[in-house]
Design an enzyme around this catalytic site. Structure first.
Site, PDB file in Angstrom:
ATOM      1  N   CYS A 233      -6.877 112.957 -91.590  1.00 38.16           N
ATOM      2  CA  CYS A 233      -8.028 112.188 -92.063  1.00 38.16           C
ATOM      3  C   CYS A 233      -8.779 112.984 -93.130  1.00 38.16           C
ATOM      4  CB  CYS A 233      -8.936 111.810 -90.901  1.00 38.16           C
ATOM      5  SG  CYS A 233      -9.374 113.172 -89.856  1.00 38.16           S
TER       6      CYS A 233
ATOM      7  N   GLU B 239     -14.353 107.842 -85.510  1.00 37.84           N
ATOM      8  CA  GLU B 239     -13.911 108.661 -86.648  1.00 37.84           C
ATOM      9  C   GLU B 239     -12.740 107.923 -87.265  1.00 37.84           C
ATOM     10  OE1 GLU B 239     -15.376 111.060 -88.036  1.00 37.84           O
ATOM     11  OE2 GLU B 239     -16.835 111.421 -86.444  1.00 37.84           O
TER      12      GLU B 239
HETATM   13  P1  NDP Z   1      -4.641 102.903 -84.970  1.00 36.97           P
HETATM   14  O1  NDP Z   1      -6.071 102.851 -85.318  1.00 36.97           O
HETATM   15  O2  NDP Z   1      -3.923 101.630 -84.697  1.00 36.97           O
HETATM   16  O3  NDP Z   1      -4.412 103.834 -83.683  1.00 36.97           O
HETATM   17  C1  NDP Z   1      -5.309 104.779 -83.178  1.00 36.97           C
HETATM   18  C2  NDP Z   1      -5.411 104.641 -81.660  1.00 36.97           C
HETATM   19  O4  NDP Z   1      -6.010 103.391 -81.342  1.00 36.97           O
HETATM   20  C3  NDP Z   1      -4.055 104.635 -80.955  1.00 36.97           C
HETATM   21  O5  NDP Z   1      -4.193 105.249 -79.697  1.00 36.97           O
HETATM   22  C4  NDP Z   1      -3.788 103.163 -80.799  1.00 36.97           C
HETATM   23  O6  NDP Z   1      -2.855 102.869 -79.795  1.00 36.97           O
HETATM   24  C5  NDP Z   1      -5.165 102.669 -80.445  1.00 36.97           C
HETATM   25  N1  NDP Z   1      -5.392 101.241 -80.636  1.00 36.97           N
HETATM   26  C6  NDP Z   1      -4.766 100.392 -81.488  1.00 36.97           C
HETATM   27  N2  NDP Z   1      -5.265  99.142 -81.345  1.00 36.97           N
HETATM   28  C7  NDP Z   1      -6.219  99.204 -80.387  1.00 36.97           C
HETATM   29  C8  NDP Z   1      -7.079  98.251 -79.786  1.00 36.97           C
HETATM   30  N3  NDP Z   1      -7.077  96.961 -80.145  1.00 36.97           N
HETATM   31  N4  NDP Z   1      -7.929  98.662 -78.830  1.00 36.97           N
HETATM   32  C9  NDP Z   1      -7.965  99.943 -78.438  1.00 36.97           C
HETATM   33  N5  NDP Z   1      -7.163 100.890 -78.959  1.00 36.97           N
HETATM   34  C10 NDP Z   1      -6.307 100.530 -79.934  1.00 36.97           C
HETATM   35  O7  NDP Z   1      -3.893 103.690 -86.083  1.00 36.97           O
HETATM   36  P2  NDP Z   1      -2.317 103.683 -86.352  1.00 36.97           P
HETATM   37  O8  NDP Z   1      -1.708 104.638 -85.454  1.00 36.97           O
HETATM   38  O9  NDP Z   1      -1.752 102.305 -86.325  1.00 36.97           O
HETATM   39  O10 NDP Z   1      -2.290 104.193 -87.842  1.00 36.97           O
HETATM   40  C11 NDP Z   1      -2.553 103.255 -88.875  1.00 36.97           C
HETATM   41  C12 NDP Z   1      -3.380 103.881 -89.951  1.00 36.97           C
HETATM   42  O11 NDP Z   1      -4.629 104.289 -89.416  1.00 36.97           O
HETATM   43  C13 NDP Z   1      -2.800 105.143 -90.550  1.00 36.97           C
HETATM   44  O12 NDP Z   1      -1.852 104.858 -91.504  1.00 36.97           O
HETATM   45  C14 NDP Z   1      -4.036 105.784 -91.097  1.00 36.97           C
HETATM   46  O13 NDP Z   1      -4.350 105.197 -92.320  1.00 36.97           O
HETATM   47  C15 NDP Z   1      -5.091 105.437 -90.081  1.00 36.97           C
HETATM   48  N6  NDP Z   1      -5.309 106.524 -89.105  1.00 36.97           N
HETATM   49  C16 NDP Z   1      -6.307 107.389 -89.341  1.00 36.97           C
HETATM   50  C17 NDP Z   1      -6.520 108.448 -88.500  1.00 36.97           C
HETATM   51  C18 NDP Z   1      -7.582 109.416 -88.767  1.00 36.97           C
HETATM   52  O14 NDP Z   1      -7.531 110.528 -88.241  1.00 36.97           O
HETATM   53  N7  NDP Z   1      -8.582 109.060 -89.533  1.00 36.97           N
HETATM   54  C19 NDP Z   1      -5.671 108.688 -87.337  1.00 36.97           C
HETATM   55  C20 NDP Z   1      -4.636 107.700 -87.148  1.00 36.97           C
HETATM   56  C21 NDP Z   1      -4.496 106.663 -88.014  1.00 36.97           C
HETATM   57  P3  NDP Z   1      -1.269 102.732 -80.112  1.00 36.97           P
HETATM   58  O15 NDP Z   1      -0.977 103.565 -81.287  1.00 36.97           O
HETATM   59  O16 NDP Z   1      -0.641 103.237 -78.875  1.00 36.97           O
HETATM   60  O17 NDP Z   1      -1.023 101.280 -80.328  1.00 36.97           O
END
Ligand code: NDP
Length: 483
Positions: free
Chosen positions: A282, A248
């Site tokens: 989202c 998602e």
């Molecule tokens: P991320 O996609 O980086 O983070 C989401 C989750 O994935 C976190 O638990 C993160 O860990 C983890 N993650 C990051 N890199 C990896 C990897 N290589 N392998 C496995 N897991 C990983 O989103 P961000 O928090 O950086 O947010 C950035 C942007 O993403 C936001 O500005 C928004 O645009 C979008 N976003 C969208 C969401 C939605 O609901 N659609 C939710 C969150 C973000 P950790 O944070 O601990 O590094």
């Protein structure tokens, strides 16, 4: 030194060499606690134990599994005020939204507790005489859950609850920005009567422990919510191991306000959809596509609604808009505001960093006017308390603009015309459609998900979650003749 909150590895609370500070975005002098960072060795250790625990859990009676899920859900609902406050303190959403989120998360557990008893297969006669066919679902095995910070408890719960209900073991990597909510839910699960190691918490950064988890060949399925970029990384890693995965991701949701819209419905829907959760949803309405004949009236009232939001500390009475979740997110938002001006938008209100009583990541809600759908601010997910009005001349142009995006999570229409609403429902290229409602706000007993770059894989929530957390087995039975 404050307490270090530990990971839950192989059924035990485990220390680590590294820990991070969890900072309150409403007041950066407030350190909520220190949270241990799991190592690759701990991930391996917990996976080894989870394999056996999953087999035991799969063989555990349905009523016992149901009881466990009910107890988790009931405790979360009973403690929603306390846990919601903790959530609001670390994420920045207003207290009431935090409390509502924890309560909703509890409902995911009680909903899936009931689903435990609804695991009913199919049967058929074979094309061969005397042979019967039994079709049933079995658990996937070890499920990796990777959750974001914006709904740290609810998103994780709508993955963990069905994973457990359908007989899987769970290894959860929450976002490092919001570990306190993850630790609190894990603490509740750790007290349940479940096989040792069935549920694991591996806090740590995505780039390290997250990457280890998605590349691990013994993980059978990965459920992820987060950014499009990380989603792609997960897709690649999963393809390498043939791991089942579900994503998602981002979105660029639009609310279409038609010429016959009731503005008493349109304005709260647009303002709530755009700025609720500080725009970090989202499902947020980041494009407001407005018919030209109602545009000026809409803008005037939307401006008043935007100015009326009270920005403040997440836990202060009366706060309607908390800070954004992190400094990185705030800086990215402010960069988008600069870009909006460069691209030719009028920033009619907001979009600025605010200095309030406490030092935090505060930003005023931004209303952008004069936008067009080709601008980057209308194509990229900003995840900010910001929304852009795009003027259109007809329903056809409005619908085409709604659909002209790489994303496809939600779309909404405000109209009094049944014909237009029906046409919109049938032609919006999104997974969820809202009529006379905000683009944000979904139920837990029905499927949730998007199209295009917003989602990949089977739907989450409701009965549809069964598809992801189970695999189908077809058995052929020849009983012979009793005579
Ligand atoms: P991320 O996609 O980086 O983070 C989401 C989750 O994935 C976190 O638990 C993160 O860990 C983890 N993650 C990051 N890199 C990896 C990897 N290589 N392998 C496995 N897991 C990983 O989103 P961000 O928090 O950086 O947010 C950035 C942007 O993403 C936001 O500005 C928004 O645009 C979008 N976003 C969208 C969401 C939605 O609901 N659609 C939710 C969150 C973000 P950790 O944070 O601990 O590094």
């Amino acid at each position: 030194m404050s307490e270090i909150y530990r990971n839950f590895i192989a059924g035990e609370w485990a220390t680590s060499n590294n820990a991070i500070d969890n900072i309150n975005p409403s007041d950066i002098s407030d350190v909520i606690g220190q949270y241990a960072q799991a190592s690759a060795a701990q991930l391996q250790e917990t996976i080894e134990v989870a394999k056996q625990a999953q087999k035991e859990w799969q063989a555990t009676s349905l009523e016992k599994r149901q009881t466990v899920l009910n107890k988790i859900g009931e405790e979360m609902m009973a403690r929603s005020a306390e846990l919601g406050e903790l959530l609001a303190r670390e994420e920045g959403k207003p207290r009431a939204e935090g409390v509502g989120e924890v309560y909703r998360a509890g409902q995911f557990f009680t909903y899936y507790a009931a689903e435990v008893l609804r695991q009913i297969g199919e049967n058929a006669d074979s094309v061969r005489d005397g042979v019967e066919v039994d079709i049933r679902r079995e658990p996937m095995g070890l499920v990796g859950v990777i959750s974001p910070w914006n709904f740290p408890t609810a998103t994780a719960s709508w993955k963990i609850a069905p994973a457990l209900a359908y007989g899987n073991a769970v290894i959860w990597k929450p976002a490092n920005l919001t570990p306190a909510s993850a630790w609190a839910l894990t603490e509740i699960i750790s007290r349940q009567d479940i096989p040792k190691g069935l549920f694991s918490l591996v806090m740590g950064s995505g780039a390290e422990i997250g990457q280890n988890l998605i590349e691990h060949p013994e993980i059978n399925a990965i459920s992820f919510t987060g950014s499009y970029q990380v989603g792609k990384t997960i897709a690649r890693a999963s393809a390498e191991n043939f791991t089942k995965f579900q994503l998602e991701l981002g979105s660029k949701n639009a609310l279409l306000v038609m010429d016959d819209a009731d503005l008493d419905i349109a304005i709260p829907a647009a303002a709530g959809g755009a700025f609720g959760g500080t725009g970090q949803k989202c499902t947020a309405s980041s494009r407001l596509i407005v018919h030209e004949s109602i545009h000026d009236q809409f803008v005037e009232r939307m401006l008043d609604a935007t100015k009326a939001f009270k920005v403040g500390h997440a836990l202060a009475d009366g706060t309607q808009l908390g800070p954004v979740a992190s400094e990185a997110q705030l800086n990215a938002n402010l960069d988008y505001m600069k870009l909006a001006a460069e691209e030719g938008c009028e920033i009619a209100y907001g979009g600025e960093r605010l200095s309030l009583e406490h030092d935090g990541f505060y930003m005023s809600p931004a209303l952008l006017l004069g936008g067009n759908n080709q601008m980057r601010v209308n194509r990229e997910e900003m995840f900010a308390p910001a929304t852009c009005v795009i003027k259109v001349g007809s329903y056809e142009e409005g619908l085409a603009t709604v659909n002209d995006t790489d994303y496809g999570l939600t779309a909404g229409i405000i109209t009094q015309s049944l014909a237009k609403a029906t046409h919109f429902r049938r032609h919006a290229e999104t997974g969820c459609v809202m009529v006379n409602l905000p683009t944000a706000g979904t139920d837990y007993h029905v499927p949730f998900g998007g199209r295009k770059n917003s989602s990949y894989g089977s739907r989450e929530q409701g009965k549809y979650a069964e598809e992801f957390y189970t695999q189908v087995k077809t058995s052929y039975i020849f009983s012979g003749s009793p005579f």
